[in-house]
Design a protein around this motif. Structure first.
Motif, PDB file in Angstrom:
ATOM      1  N   LEU A  13       0.845  -1.187   0.000  1.00 34.02           N
ATOM      2  CA  LEU A  13       0.000   0.000   0.000  1.00 34.02           C
ATOM      3  C   LEU A  13       0.884   1.242   0.000  1.00 34.02           C
ATOM      4  N   ARG A  14       0.642   2.147  -0.929  1.00 36.92           N
ATOM      5  CA  ARG A  14       1.482   3.343  -1.076  1.00 36.92           C
ATOM      6  C   ARG A  14       0.721   4.561  -0.549  1.00 36.92           C
ATOM      7  N   LEU A  60       1.215   7.138  -5.789  1.00 34.34           N
ATOM      8  CA  LEU A  60       0.671   6.882  -4.461  1.00 34.34           C
ATOM      9  C   LEU A  60      -0.778   6.440  -4.620  1.00 34.34           C
ATOM     10  N   ASP A  61      -1.239   5.559  -3.724  1.00 31.73           N
ATOM     11  CA  ASP A  61      -2.629   5.095  -3.778  1.00 31.73           C
ATOM     12  C   ASP A  61      -3.585   6.127  -3.193  1.00 31.73           C
ATOM     13  N   PHE A  62      -3.203   6.706  -2.066  1.00 30.66           N
ATOM     14  CA  PHE A  62      -3.980   7.796  -1.483  1.00 30.66           C
ATOM     15  C   PHE A  62      -3.059   8.621  -0.601  1.00 30.66           C
ATOM     16  N   ILE A  63      -3.492   9.829  -0.300  1.00 35.08           N
ATOM     17  CA  ILE A  63      -2.706  10.712   0.555  1.00 35.08           C
ATOM     18  C   ILE A  63      -3.594  11.284   1.645  1.00 35.08           C
ATOM     19  N   VAL A  64      -2.965  11.696   2.737  1.00 35.61           N
ATOM     20  CA  VAL A  64      -3.679  12.319   3.851  1.00 35.61           C
ATOM     21  C   VAL A  64      -3.017  13.668   4.094  1.00 35.61           C
ATOM     22  N   VAL A  65      -3.774  14.736   3.900  1.00 35.48           N
ATOM     23  CA  VAL A  65      -3.178  16.069   3.923  1.00 35.48           C
ATOM     24  C   VAL A  65      -4.026  17.039   4.728  1.00 35.48           C
ATOM     25  N   GLU A  66      -3.371  18.116   5.154  1.00 35.94           N
ATOM     26  CA  GLU A  66      -4.084  19.299   5.618  1.00 35.94           C
ATOM     27  C   GLU A  66      -3.787  20.394   4.606  1.00 35.94           C
ATOM     28  N   GLY A  67      -4.531  21.440   4.651  1.00 40.49           N
ATOM     29  CA  GLY A  67      -4.238  22.523   3.726  1.00 40.49           C
ATOM     30  C   GLY A  67      -5.242  22.614   2.592  1.00 40.49           C
ATOM     31  N   PHE A 186      -8.238  17.560   8.162  1.00 43.85           N
ATOM     32  CA  PHE A 186      -7.295  16.573   7.660  1.00 43.85           C
ATOM     33  C   PHE A 186      -8.094  15.702   6.689  1.00 43.85           C
ATOM     34  N   SER A 187      -7.669  15.642   5.441  1.00 47.22           N
ATOM     35  CA  SER A 187      -8.447  14.974   4.396  1.00 47.22           C
ATOM     36  C   SER A 187      -7.702  13.788   3.797  1.00 47.22           C
ATOM     37  N   ILE A 188      -8.455  12.733   3.490  1.00 51.70           N
ATOM     38  CA  ILE A 188      -7.939  11.574   2.767  1.00 51.70           C
ATOM     39  C   ILE A 188      -8.341  11.752   1.302  1.00 51.70           C
ATOM     40  N   ILE A 189      -7.373  11.659   0.400  1.00 51.32           N
ATOM     41  CA  ILE A 189      -7.606  11.993  -1.010  1.00 51.32           C
ATOM     42  C   ILE A 189      -7.119  10.859  -1.902  1.00 51.32           C
ATOM     43  N   TRP A 190      -7.912  10.535  -2.919  1.00 46.99           N
ATOM     44  CA  TRP A 190      -7.457   9.602  -3.947  1.00 46.99           C
ATOM     45  C   TRP A 190      -8.042  10.018  -5.292  1.00 46.99           C
ATOM     46  N   LYS A 192     -10.138  10.101  -8.689  1.00 48.05           N
ATOM     47  CA  LYS A 192     -11.453   9.669  -9.161  1.00 48.05           C
ATOM     48  C   LYS A 192     -11.297   8.537 -10.180  1.00 48.05           C
ATOM     49  N   ASN A 193     -12.354   7.751 -10.304  1.00 48.99           N
ATOM     50  CA  ASN A 193     -12.408   6.664 -11.290  1.00 48.99           C
ATOM     51  C   ASN A 193     -11.308   5.623 -11.078  1.00 48.99           C
ATOM     52  N   THR A 194     -10.950   5.402  -9.816  1.00 47.40           N
ATOM     53  CA  THR A 194     -10.005   4.342  -9.471  1.00 47.40           C
ATOM     54  C   THR A 194     -10.617   3.492  -8.363  1.00 47.40           C
ATOM     55  N   THR A 195      -9.953   2.396  -8.048  1.00 46.99           N
ATOM     56  CA  THR A 195     -10.428   1.508  -6.978  1.00 46.99           C
ATOM     57  C   THR A 195      -9.720   1.790  -5.658  1.00 46.99           C
ATOM     58  N   ALA A 196      -9.095   2.956  -5.546  1.00 42.28           N
ATOM     59  CA  ALA A 196      -8.293   3.253  -4.356  1.00 42.28           C
ATOM     60  C   ALA A 196      -9.111   3.302  -3.076  1.00 42.28           C
TER      61      ALA A 196
END
Length: 222
Positions: A13-14, A60-67, A186-190, A192-196
């Motif tokens: 998992l990336r 990356l499969d998903f990221i967790v960011v602020e901002g 704090f947001s989890i982002i991936w 669109k149109n993927t299976t992430a």
């Protein structure tokens, strides 16, 4: 079919996370995920701009960011809201107080590098009240929280960070600024149109459950 499922389980998992999040907030999730022998991951800690670029090139499969970022471009879940506070040395005149923006004048400031979510949020707050970084006597850029916290604790300047960072060192004092927005997402982002989303669910699920934590709510979904 069984062999195919096993291959999915053993996939690395990336994950990407900003420094405010990767340095402390994800600890419990990392521990739970890696308790399973079939699970493995790589965690990259970088600033928001760098992480979005890597996500968009599918590194990356998903990221967790602020901002700040364009939410309409991605699938997004809210992980949590975190207080944004002023950081100072113990015994500093600001400690435990709520001050005005004008009180910041001539203070020395430690700030993260350009592209950091923490810096973007702070500069936006300054701008919304008619100020910029020239309000401060000296602005020192540090890309790591460790030297930033140490220098603040020595009374060499102040900074603005998320509460989880502030609470990590008992030698630091905290303060607030009047009319500054004190909570941010704090947001989890991936992509669109993927299976992430399946990887997001697997990483954030509760122990012994297929449910993701209650504090995570869907903001946008295809």
């Amino acid at each position: 079919m069984f062999r195919r499922l096993r291959r999915i389980e053993k996939r690395v998992l990336r994950i990407g996370a900003t420094k405010s999040i990767g340095d402390s907030v994800l600890d419990g999730f990392l521990e739970r995920y890696l308790k399973h022998e079939d699970h493995n991951l790589s965690l990259l800690v970088a600033n928001t701009t760098e992480l979005l670029a890597l996500l968009e090139t599918a590194r990356l499969d998903f990221i967790v960011v602020e901002g700040l970022f364009e939410k309409k471009k991605y699938d997004v879940r809210l992980m949590q809201r975190e207080r944004f506070v002023g950081l100072c040395a113990k015994g500093h005149p600001f400690e435990g107080k709520t001050i005005a923006f004008e009180d910041l004048r001539q203070q020395n400031l430690f700030v993260r590098e350009s592209g950091s979510g923490t810096r973007n949020i702070f500069e936006r707050e300054l701008e919304s009240h008619g100020y910029d970084l020239s309000l401060f006597n000296r602005v020192t850029v540090l890309s790591s929280f460790q030297p930033l916290k140490k220098l603040v604790s020595k009374g060499l300047g102040i900074s603005f960070v998320y509460q989880s960072i502030a609470h990590s060192d008992e030698n630091l004092g905290r303060f607030t600024v009047e009319n500054m927005v004190d909570e941010h997402e704090f947001s989890i982002i991936w992509l669109k149109n993927t299976t992430a989303s399946q990887f997001v669910d697997a990483f954030f699920k509760k122990e012994g459950s297929c449910e993701i934590p209650d504090k995570i709510s869907i903001l946008s979904k295809l």
